[in-house]
Design a protein around this motif. Structure first.
Motif, PDB file in Angstrom:
ATOM      1  N   TYR A  43      41.626  43.830  55.815  1.00 26.85           N
ATOM      2  CA  TYR A  43      41.984  42.419  55.665  1.00 26.85           C
ATOM      3  C   TYR A  43      41.603  41.675  56.926  1.00 26.85           C
ATOM      4  CZ  TYR A  43      45.048  43.944  51.843  1.00 26.85           C
ATOM      5  OH  TYR A  43      45.545  44.473  50.691  1.00 26.85           O
ATOM      6  N   SER A 103      42.786  35.635  57.069  1.00 22.95           N
ATOM      7  CA  SER A 103      42.874  35.377  55.622  1.00 22.95           C
ATOM      8  C   SER A 103      44.317  35.162  55.169  1.00 22.95           C
ATOM      9  CB  SER A 103      42.268  36.538  54.831  1.00 22.95           C
ATOM     10  OG  SER A 103      43.098  37.683  54.906  1.00 22.95           O
ATOM     11  N   ALA A 135      45.468  36.392  52.394  1.00 27.81           N
ATOM     12  CA  ALA A 135      45.926  37.692  51.882  1.00 27.81           C
ATOM     13  C   ALA A 135      46.570  38.513  53.004  1.00 27.81           C
ATOM     14  CB  ALA A 135      44.767  38.462  51.254  1.00 27.81           C
ATOM     15  N   TYR A 136      45.974  38.490  54.178  1.00 27.76           N
ATOM     16  CA  TYR A 136      46.529  39.203  55.340  1.00 27.76           C
ATOM     17  C   TYR A 136      47.900  38.630  55.693  1.00 27.76           C
ATOM     18  CZ  TYR A 136      47.069  40.773  60.187  1.00 27.76           C
ATOM     19  OH  TYR A 136      47.549  41.312  61.351  1.00 27.76           O
ATOM     20  N   TYR A 153      44.410  43.999  47.941  1.00 33.38           N
ATOM     21  CA  TYR A 153      43.128  43.289  48.055  1.00 33.38           C
ATOM     22  C   TYR A 153      42.122  43.747  47.018  1.00 33.38           C
ATOM     23  CZ  TYR A 153      40.582  47.161  50.274  1.00 33.38           C
ATOM     24  OH  TYR A 153      39.955  48.361  50.514  1.00 33.38           O
ATOM     25  N   CYS A 155      43.967  37.575  46.550  1.00 33.99           N
ATOM     26  CA  CYS A 155      43.319  38.867  46.325  1.00 33.99           C
ATOM     27  C   CYS A 155      42.331  38.695  45.183  1.00 33.99           C
ATOM     28  CB  CYS A 155      44.353  39.933  46.010  1.00 33.99           C
ATOM     29  SG  CYS A 155      45.462  40.249  47.404  1.00 33.99           S
TER      30      CYS A 155
END
Length: 186
Positions: A12, A16, A18-19, A62, A71
Motif C-alpha cells: 500500500y 493512498s 486505502a492505506y 487491496y 480497493c
C-alpha cells in the motif's frame, strides 16, 4: 518481532486512502484486542502476536473490489482474509496468516461457504486459537467506513444477522469468552 507497518507499506502506498483506512481500522482493532488480552490474562494470549496479527489481519483488502475503501482489485471482498493469508504465508508468517484467514465474519464454516457459493478452497475459516478468536472478535466492533467508532454490542449482532443466525451464535460464543465489562451495557 515484526513491523506490521513495514509489511503493509510493501503493498500500500502510504499516501493512498486505502492505506489510511487499513491502518486506522487495524489500529482500532489492535487497541481493543490489547484490552481483551489484558482483561483476560487467564487465557494466556500472546500480546505481541495479537498486536501484530491485529495490524495485519486485513492486509488482503487491496486485492478486492471494494471502491468504498479505495480497493480496486479483481476479487470479491469476502475473499480478503484468504488472500491476505496467502500473502502472509508467502512472506513466512504462517501464524499471522491463520488470523487473516479466519477472522471474516464470526468465522465461516464450510457448510455456509458452500451454501453461499463463496469461492474459497476447503479449509478452516473459523478462529481456532485464542489469539485468532481475539482478533476476530475485536474486528467485529470496527467498520472501515466509520473509522475510530466502536460499535455497540447490539450493532455488531445486527450486522452479523445478515449472514445468518449461526454467525450471531458464533459471535455470542466469542463474546461470552472475550467480552469486556464495558460491552455489557452497550
Amino acid at each position: 518481532m515484526i513491523d506490521p507497518i513495514e509489511i503493509i507499506q510493501r503493498y500500500y502506498s502510504p499516501s493512498s486512502e486505502a492505506y489510511r483506512i487499513l491502518v486506522a481500522h487495524s489500529q482500532d482493532v489492535c487497541q481493543m484486542a490489547t484490552e481483551i488480552v489484558q482483561a483476560h490474562a487467564e487465557l494466556g494470549a500472546d500480546l505481541q502476536f495479537v498486536q501484530e496479527a491485529a495490524m495485519l489481519h486485513d492486509i488482503g483488502i487491496y486485492l478486492t473490489d471494494a471502491s468504498g475503501i479505495d480497493c480496486h482489485g479483481d476479487e470479491p471482498y469476502i475473499r480478503h482474509g484468504y488472500l491476505g493469508a496467502e500473502l502472509l504465508r508467502s512472506l513466512g508468517y504462517p501464524r499471522h496468516a491463520l488470523v487473516a484467514e479466519r477472522h471474516t465474519g464470526s468465522g465461516l464454516i464450510m457448510q455456509e461457504i458452500r451454501q453461499r457459493g463463496i469461492d474459497l478452497p476447503e479449509g478452516i475459516y473459523a478462529p481456532q486459537s485464542v489469539e485468532e478468536r481475539i482478533v476476530c472478535y475485536a474486528d467485529k466492533f470496527f467498520s472501515k467506513t466509520k473509522l475510530g467508532k466502536r460499535k455497540s454490542l447490539g450493532a455488531v449482532r445486527r450486522s452479523l444477522l445478515k449472514h445468518g443466525e449461526q454467525a450471531v451464535i458464533r459471535f455470542d460464543a466469542l463474546h461470552q469468552e472475550l467480552g469486556l465489562r464495558t460491552e455489557a451495557s452497550q
